[in-house]
Design an enzyme around this catalytic site. Sequence first.
Site, mmCIF file in Angstrom:
data_model
loop_
_atom_site.group_PDB
_atom_site.id
_atom_site.type_symbol
_atom_site.label_atom_id
_atom_site.label_comp_id
_atom_site.label_asym_id
_atom_site.label_seq_id
_atom_site.Cartn_x
_atom_site.Cartn_y
_atom_site.Cartn_z
ATOM 1 N N VAL A 62 0.841 -1.206 0.000
ATOM 2 C CA VAL A 62 0.000 0.000 0.000
ATOM 3 C C VAL A 62 0.871 1.249 0.000
ATOM 4 C CG1 VAL A 62 -1.721 1.300 1.347
ATOM 5 C CG2 VAL A 62 -1.802 -1.188 1.322
ATOM 6 N N CYS A 63 0.457 2.281 -0.747
ATOM 7 C CA CYS A 63 1.096 3.598 -0.665
ATOM 8 C C CYS A 63 0.000 4.659 -0.830
ATOM 9 C CB CYS A 63 2.214 3.757 -1.698
ATOM 10 S SG CYS A 63 1.632 3.909 -3.399
ATOM 11 N N ARG A 64 0.368 5.865 -1.217
ATOM 12 C CA ARG A 64 -0.626 6.935 -1.320
ATOM 13 C C ARG A 64 -1.568 6.724 -2.506
ATOM 14 N NH1 ARG A 64 -1.616 11.873 -3.693
ATOM 15 N NH2 ARG A 64 0.172 11.618 -5.052
ATOM 16 N N GLY A 66 -0.715 4.176 -5.265
ATOM 17 C CA GLY A 66 -0.517 2.892 -5.942
ATOM 18 C C GLY A 66 0.773 2.788 -6.736
ATOM 19 N N MET A 90 -3.976 4.783 -0.674
ATOM 20 C CA MET A 90 -4.748 5.353 0.427
ATOM 21 C C MET A 90 -5.719 6.434 -0.050
ATOM 22 S SD MET A 90 -4.104 3.613 3.110
ATOM 23 C CE MET A 90 -4.707 4.589 4.497
#
Length: 98
Positions: A62-64, A66, A90
């Site tokens: 997961v990141c901000r 993708g 996110m």
Amino acid sequence: MKEISAKELEQKLAQGEKLNIIDVREVDEVTAGKIPEAIHIPLGLIEFKMNELDKSKEYIMVCRSGGRSGRATQFLESQGYKVVNMSGGMLDWEGKTE
């Protein structure tokens, strides 16, 4: 590269599935809120921390948005790990955060 949407991940967690989630964002981003079950390993440290991961388990990255999690997914995949990228990151997450 395998992907899962934020909604699909939220549904799996709501059903009580035990998942291995790794958040690859930077410290200040995670401080603003992360998925409660997620382990924080910044993208820059993945290469150095990967020996702490179990190759028999599947990890959801997961990141901000993708992008960084996609790079982490491709890297870990090339090292023999089972990984899935959460598309949309996110920004698409509507579930609980801590």
